[in-house]
Motif scaffolding. Structure first.
Motif, PDB file in Angstrom:
ATOM      1  N   ALA A  90       3.544 -19.728  -8.431  1.00 21.36           N
ATOM      2  CA  ALA A  90       4.680 -19.062  -7.791  1.00 21.36           C
ATOM      3  C   ALA A  90       4.595 -17.552  -7.957  1.00 21.36           C
ATOM      4  O   ALA A  90       4.862 -16.792  -7.016  1.00 21.36           O
ATOM      5  N   ARG A  91       4.241 -17.129  -9.178  1.00 19.95           N
ATOM      6  CA  ARG A  91       4.150 -15.683  -9.421  1.00 19.95           C
ATOM      7  C   ARG A  91       2.986 -15.068  -8.641  1.00 19.95           C
ATOM      8  O   ARG A  91       3.097 -13.943  -8.145  1.00 19.95           O
ATOM      9  N   GLN A  92       1.891 -15.817  -8.497  1.00 21.16           N
ATOM     10  CA  GLN A  92       0.747 -15.324  -7.724  1.00 21.16           C
ATOM     11  C   GLN A  92       1.133 -15.115  -6.263  1.00 21.16           C
ATOM     12  O   GLN A  92       0.729 -14.130  -5.636  1.00 21.16           O
ATOM     13  N   ALA A  93       1.924 -16.027  -5.714  1.00 25.77           N
ATOM     14  CA  ALA A  93       2.373 -15.878  -4.341  1.00 25.77           C
ATOM     15  C   ALA A  93       3.245 -14.638  -4.179  1.00 25.77           C
ATOM     16  O   ALA A  93       3.118 -13.888  -3.203  1.00 25.77           O
ATOM     17  N   GLU A  94       4.140 -14.404  -5.166  1.00 23.85           N
ATOM     18  CA  GLU A  94       4.998 -13.217  -5.102  1.00 23.85           C
ATOM     19  C   GLU A  94       4.172 -11.933  -5.179  1.00 23.85           C
ATOM     20  O   GLU A  94       4.373 -10.990  -4.402  1.00 23.85           O
ATOM     21  N   LEU A  95       3.226 -11.873  -6.144  1.00 23.22           N
ATOM     22  CA  LEU A  95       2.432 -10.658  -6.319  1.00 23.22           C
ATOM     23  C   LEU A  95       1.510 -10.418  -5.121  1.00 23.22           C
ATOM     24  O   LEU A  95       1.337  -9.270  -4.690  1.00 23.22           O
ATOM     25  N   SER A  96       0.925 -11.461  -4.570  1.00 23.29           N
ATOM     26  CA  SER A  96       0.039 -11.303  -3.410  1.00 23.29           C
ATOM     27  C   SER A  96       0.796 -10.752  -2.220  1.00 23.29           C
ATOM     28  O   SER A  96       0.302  -9.862  -1.506  1.00 23.29           O
ATOM     29  N   ALA A  97       2.002 -11.274  -2.009  1.00 22.66           N
ATOM     30  CA  ALA A  97       2.813 -10.774  -0.898  1.00 22.66           C
ATOM     31  C   ALA A  97       3.168  -9.309  -1.094  1.00 22.66           C
ATOM     32  O   ALA A  97       3.122  -8.497  -0.160  1.00 22.66           O
ATOM     33  N   ALA A  98       3.533  -8.941  -2.342  1.00 20.02           N
ATOM     34  CA  ALA A  98       3.893  -7.546  -2.627  1.00 20.02           C
ATOM     35  C   ALA A  98       2.690  -6.624  -2.473  1.00 20.02           C
ATOM     36  O   ALA A  98       2.800  -5.521  -1.916  1.00 20.02           O
ATOM     37  N   GLU A  99       1.522  -7.065  -2.970  1.00 20.26           N
ATOM     38  CA  GLU A  99       0.319  -6.227  -2.865  1.00 20.26           C
ATOM     39  C   GLU A  99      -0.124  -6.077  -1.417  1.00 20.26           C
ATOM     40  O   GLU A  99      -0.582  -5.002  -1.010  1.00 20.26           O
ATOM     41  N   GLU A 100       0.003  -7.134  -0.625  1.00 21.63           N
ATOM     42  CA  GLU A 100      -0.360  -7.038   0.782  1.00 21.63           C
ATOM     43  C   GLU A 100       0.564  -6.086   1.528  1.00 21.63           C
ATOM     44  O   GLU A 100       0.116  -5.271   2.352  1.00 21.63           O
ATOM     45  N   ALA A 101       1.857  -6.138   1.206  1.00 20.33           N
ATOM     46  CA  ALA A 101       2.811  -5.238   1.848  1.00 20.33           C
ATOM     47  C   ALA A 101       2.514  -3.790   1.487  1.00 20.33           C
ATOM     48  O   ALA A 101       2.575  -2.886   2.335  1.00 20.33           O
ATOM     49  N   ALA A 102       2.193  -3.570   0.190  1.00 18.10           N
ATOM     50  CA  ALA A 102       1.866  -2.205  -0.245  1.00 18.10           C
ATOM     51  C   ALA A 102       0.595  -1.708   0.441  1.00 18.10           C
ATOM     52  O   ALA A 102       0.493  -0.538   0.834  1.00 18.10           O
ATOM     53  N   ALA A 103      -0.427  -2.585   0.590  1.00 22.50           N
ATOM     54  CA  ALA A 103      -1.672  -2.188   1.241  1.00 22.50           C
ATOM     55  C   ALA A 103      -1.437  -1.853   2.712  1.00 22.50           C
ATOM     56  O   ALA A 103      -2.029  -0.913   3.251  1.00 22.50           O
ATOM     57  N   LEU A 104      -0.565  -2.605   3.370  1.00 18.59           N
ATOM     58  CA  LEU A 104      -0.281  -2.330   4.767  1.00 18.59           C
ATOM     59  C   LEU A 104       0.361  -0.965   4.942  1.00 18.59           C
ATOM     60  O   LEU A 104       0.109  -0.260   5.929  1.00 18.59           O
ATOM     61  N   VAL A 105       1.195  -0.582   3.983  1.00 26.02           N
ATOM     62  CA  VAL A 105       1.834   0.736   4.058  1.00 26.02           C
ATOM     63  C   VAL A 105       0.819   1.834   3.755  1.00 26.02           C
ATOM     64  O   VAL A 105       0.739   2.850   4.467  1.00 26.02           O
ATOM     65  N   ALA A 106       0.018   1.641   2.697  1.00 24.49           N
ATOM     66  CA  ALA A 106      -0.929   2.674   2.287  1.00 24.49           C
ATOM     67  C   ALA A 106      -2.073   2.854   3.284  1.00 24.49           C
ATOM     68  O   ALA A 106      -2.566   3.968   3.476  1.00 24.49           O
ATOM     69  N   GLU A 107      -2.498   1.762   3.913  1.00 27.02           N
ATOM     70  CA  GLU A 107      -3.649   1.821   4.801  1.00 27.02           C
ATOM     71  C   GLU A 107      -3.248   1.806   6.271  1.00 27.02           C
ATOM     72  O   GLU A 107      -4.085   1.563   7.144  1.00 27.02           O
ATOM     73  N   ARG A 108      -2.026   2.088   6.546  1.00 28.41           N
ATOM     74  CA  ARG A 108      -1.550   2.058   7.922  1.00 28.41           C
ATOM     75  C   ARG A 108      -2.241   3.134   8.751  1.00 28.41           C
ATOM     76  O   ARG A 108      -2.424   4.271   8.298  1.00 28.41           O
ATOM     77  N   ILE A 109      -2.616   2.783   9.945  1.00 27.98           N
ATOM     78  CA  ILE A 109      -3.292   3.702  10.861  1.00 27.98           C
ATOM     79  C   ILE A 109      -2.412   3.897  12.083  1.00 27.98           C
ATOM     80  O   ILE A 109      -1.954   2.935  12.690  1.00 27.98           O
ATOM     81  N   ASP A 110      -2.208   5.176  12.404  1.00 21.60           N
ATOM     82  CA  ASP A 110      -1.448   5.493  13.614  1.00 21.60           C
ATOM     83  C   ASP A 110      -2.397   5.400  14.806  1.00 21.60           C
ATOM     84  O   ASP A 110      -3.235   6.271  15.023  1.00 21.60           O
ATOM     85  N   MET A 111      -2.284   4.341  15.564  1.00 20.63           N
ATOM     86  CA  MET A 111      -3.190   4.105  16.673  1.00 20.63           C
ATOM     87  C   MET A 111      -2.972   5.070  17.834  1.00 20.63           C
ATOM     88  O   MET A 111      -3.780   5.111  18.768  1.00 20.63           O
ATOM     89  N   THR A 112      -1.907   5.843  17.783  1.00 26.36           N
ATOM     90  CA  THR A 112      -1.654   6.802  18.863  1.00 26.36           C
ATOM     91  C   THR A 112      -2.363   8.125  18.636  1.00 26.36           C
ATOM     92  O   THR A 112      -2.395   8.969  19.527  1.00 26.36           O
ATOM     93  N   LEU A 113      -2.921   8.344  17.410  1.00 25.00           N
ATOM     94  CA  LEU A 113      -3.591   9.606  17.127  1.00 25.00           C
ATOM     95  C   LEU A 113      -4.952   9.641  17.809  1.00 25.00           C
ATOM     96  O   LEU A 113      -5.653   8.630  17.874  1.00 25.00           O
TER      97      LEU A 113
END
Length: 370
Positions: A90-113
């Motif tokens: 259960a804790r692994q599922a919570e941490l994986s979801a949080a880490e994936e969300a953080a990675a999506l924010v940190a590695e987000r690419i503005d496709m309009t640039l």
């Protein structure tokens, strides 16, 4: 036959005490909940559910119990280990979801640039200058001729009136292709293209032949074993030295500006007669350094002039070797180093920079060109 041993020492199986089991589970749940990333959770799982964890050691102690006590102890330990495993998942599922969300924010690419699909390159300065020189001559009605870089001895030497014992044929000057007796070499000049053009195109003939040439020269700031030349050949009726001088002055002005000053000095080439060297008035000191030790010039060595190339009226023997009647036709030929012309135009200090393949050099030279 002895009967089963129903007596056991409780101290030997203290790890199976219900209170101890509950303590192991509580410690495991606390460590699992305290993990803030996958690495910490992995360590908590190893500490509390791994092979060396208290629950694993307790599971091994079940064998020390009498048969009637093993079932209850096994159920208790199994329940505890299952609870810990479910907590880890259960804790692994919570941490994986949080880490994936953080990675999506940190590695987000503005496709309009806007983005460069590939890095920008740059034409080599020698290539650029050859194109410019070709444009000058094509505008005057010349054609561009080309020939092989591995050339026959006859085209490179014999057709150009270089005697069999001429020093230029020696190994220290010419790069021969094995075996040397085959008479094949890396061309030492682009003049063989002129001989080929006379044989295949006939007269009247107005051609230029840019390309690589090869000589056994030292590799230093002012010499390269592989460099570039541009040669021109005109054969027609009534061609004179005046036509040659006017052509070279026009080329010099196109390359260096309308204020450039040229001169011709007598010289000797086997394939032209008379022959001359073409000099440019030093574009750094403009001749002011001559006889003036207070204003020395490194570019022209305080001589006031810079050697640019060779030229002359085509030797009648060259025309005859290519099947042209020298009593009817005459012509002129000239040639200069393209690499050195780039140096004159841009102030590049070292020819070795031309062959290093650094795109920054090409960009800086092109940016500083006239």
């Amino acid at each position: 036959m002895s009967g089963p041993n129903d007596n056991f020492d409780p101290k030997q199986v203290a790890a199976l005490d219900p209170t101890a089991i509950d303590g192991y589970v509580a410690a495991a749940l606390d460590a699992i909940e305290a993990a803030t990333d996958s690495a910490q959770l992995k360590q908590a799982r190893l500490d509390h559910a791994g092979d060396a964890s208290p629950l694993a050691l307790a599971n091994r102690e079940i064998g020390a119990l009498p048969p009637q006590a093993r079932k209850e102890a096994g159920q208790r330990v199994g329940k505890a280990r299952g609870e810990v495993s479910r907590a880890v998942a259960a804790r692994q599922a919570e941490l994986s979801a949080a880490e994936e969300a953080a990675a999506l924010v940190a590695e987000r690419i503005d496709m309009t640039l806007p983005v460069d699909v590939a890095p920008h390159g740059a034409l080599h300065p020698v290539t650029t200058l050859i194109d410019e020189m070709i444009d000058v001559f094509v505008a005057m009605g010349y054609q561009v001729a080309d020939g092989p870089q591995v050339e026959a001895e006859w085209y490179n030497f014999d057709a150009l009136n270089l005697a069999p014992d001429h020093p230029a044929r020696a190994l220290q000057d010419t790069l021969w292709v094995d075996p040397p007796s085959a008479g094949r070499l890396l061309r030492t000049q682009t003049s063989p293209v002129q001989a080929r053009a006379l044989l295949t195109r006939g007269v009247p003939l107005y051609v230029i032949s840019p390309g690589k040439v090869f000589r056994a020269d030292e590799y230093d700031a002012t010499h390269l074993p592989v460099f570039h030349q541009l040669e021109g050949l005109v054969v027609d009726k009534g061609i004179s030295m005046a036509d040659l001088r006017g052509t070279l002055d026009h080329l010099a002005q196109a390359m260096f500006g309308d204020d450039v000053i040229t001169r011709m000095r007598p010289h000797y080439f086997p394939f032209t007669e008379p022959s001359g060297e073409v000099d440019l008035r030093c574009f750094v000191c403009h001749g002011d350094s001559v006889g003036n030790p207070d204003r020395p010039c490194r570019t022209c060595r305080s001589e006031g002039w810079i050697e640019w190339g060779g030229c002359g009226i085509v030797n009648p023997r060259v025309l005859a070797a290519c099947g042209i009647d020298p009593d009817v036709y005459s012509g002129f030929a000239f040639g200069m180093g393209v690499d050195r012309t780039v140096m004159f135009r841009t102030g590049a200090p070292d020819l070795r920079d031309f062959v290093e393949g650094d795109i920054r050099f090409s960009r800086s030279i092109l940016g500083g060109a006239r």
